[in-house]
Enzyme design. Structure first.
Site: not given
Ligand code: RUB
Length: 293
Positions: A124, A193
């Site tokens: 991701c 998340d």
């Molecule tokens: C994004 C996702 C990321 C986390 C952490 O999912 O799963 O790994 O949100 O991101 P989506 P960060 O694209 O569905 O929002 O470290 O930037 O908070």
């Protein structure tokens, strides 16, 4: 941006990633407080609360969003509307600034885990992970990164392009190739998340497959996450609502007939598959989380 514009952008994922949605929501609530023309303090708080709920209801899984809004609302105190407004502005500014500082701190701590001549797999698009990899790269460590495409949204394209733009050696693979490349990987770094009190990590769908595979290969899985991604309420994954989005994100409408299509966008990885959680307050073993909290 006003509340409904921000809410629409979070819902449509124009604004996405747990940290970014948290900061954007905090900023939107602050701007709402600035523009709200209401002299009665009780009515002021009631309007703020409605706006907070609208923002919160955009995406159900990332507790970062709810926690950011709770933190901003702690500023909503005072005997006049102006005092409440000022409190919200201060709380929102402090939250946004501390969330950026947290990512910097996490990157410093995680860069130490990334040894020289190391191959990383990520899934991701996590800002905390990207900043950690860039930090290690800037420290002169030789790094190779494999990044999954991340169906159906393709967040892996953002990850690979931002790493390539900073000169990191990065390879894009399809999600189902993660196990195929496992023998090349030294360390897995992912974002989060939501983190439940028993140390489960809720992150993009497919994370748990990668983590269980890494466990089989004895490859450590590190989670980079700011502490506001820890849920004070969710004891286990059963307490977290996993967002399921429209099937049209997977396949064009009407391309298949008589086929059910499901599109859950997060999954939960139990604590036993996680080596540690790297937060701005230090490294935490997922099994120790509830004690520390
Ligand atoms: C994004 C996702 C990321 C986390 C952490 O999912 O799963 O790994 O949100 O991101 P989506 P960060 O694209 O569905 O929002 O470290 O930037 O908070």
């Amino acid at each position: 941006m006003n509340i409904s514009e921000t809410a629409a952008k979070i819902k449509s994922m124009e604004i996405r990633g747990a940290g970014k949605i948290a900061r954007s929501a905090a900023q939107a609530l602050k701007e709402f407080a600035i523009s709200l023309e209401e002299a009665n303090p009780d009515k002021f708080i009631s309007e703020l609360t409605k706006a907070k709920e609208t923002l919160k209801n955009t995406r159900p899984t990332a507790v970062s969003l709810e926690n950011a809004l709770i933190i901003v609302m702690t500023g909503a105190k005072g005997t006049t509307a102006q005092e409440i407004r000022n409190g919200v502005i201060t709380a929102a500014d402090e939250f946004v600034s501390s969330s950026f500082t947290a990512v910097e701190k996490i990157a410093e701590l995680c860069a130490v885990k990334i040894i020289d001549n190391c191959t990383i797999l990520t899934h991701c698009n996590s800002n905390a992970v990207i900043q950690s990899i860039i930090k290690a790269h800037k420290l002169g460590k030789k790094i190779r990164v494999y990044a999954t495409e991340t169906r159906p949204w393709g967040q892996g394209y953002i990850t690979t392009q931002s790493l390539a733009d900073t000169g990191v050696d990065v390879t894009l693979i399809v999600d189902s190739a993660a196990r195929f490349f496992m023998d090349k990987i030294d360390i897995i770094i992912i974002g989060a998340d939501t983190i439940t009190l028993n140390g489960s990590i809720i992150n993009k769908i497919g994370t748990s497959q990668i983590a269980t595979c890494a466990y089989e290969w004895n490859i450590p899985v590190y989670v980079c996450a700011e502490t506001y991604k820890i849920s004070g309420q969710a004891k286990t994954i059963a307490d977290v609502q996993i967002e399921e989005r429209d099937p049209s994100e997977i396949i064009t409408k009407n391309r298949l007939k008589g086929v059910n299509i499901r599109n859950p966008v997060f999954d939960a990885t139990p604590s036993k598959y996680i080596k540690s959680i790297i937060t701005e307050k230090g490294e935490i073993s997922p099994n120790e989380l509830s004690k520390i909290i």
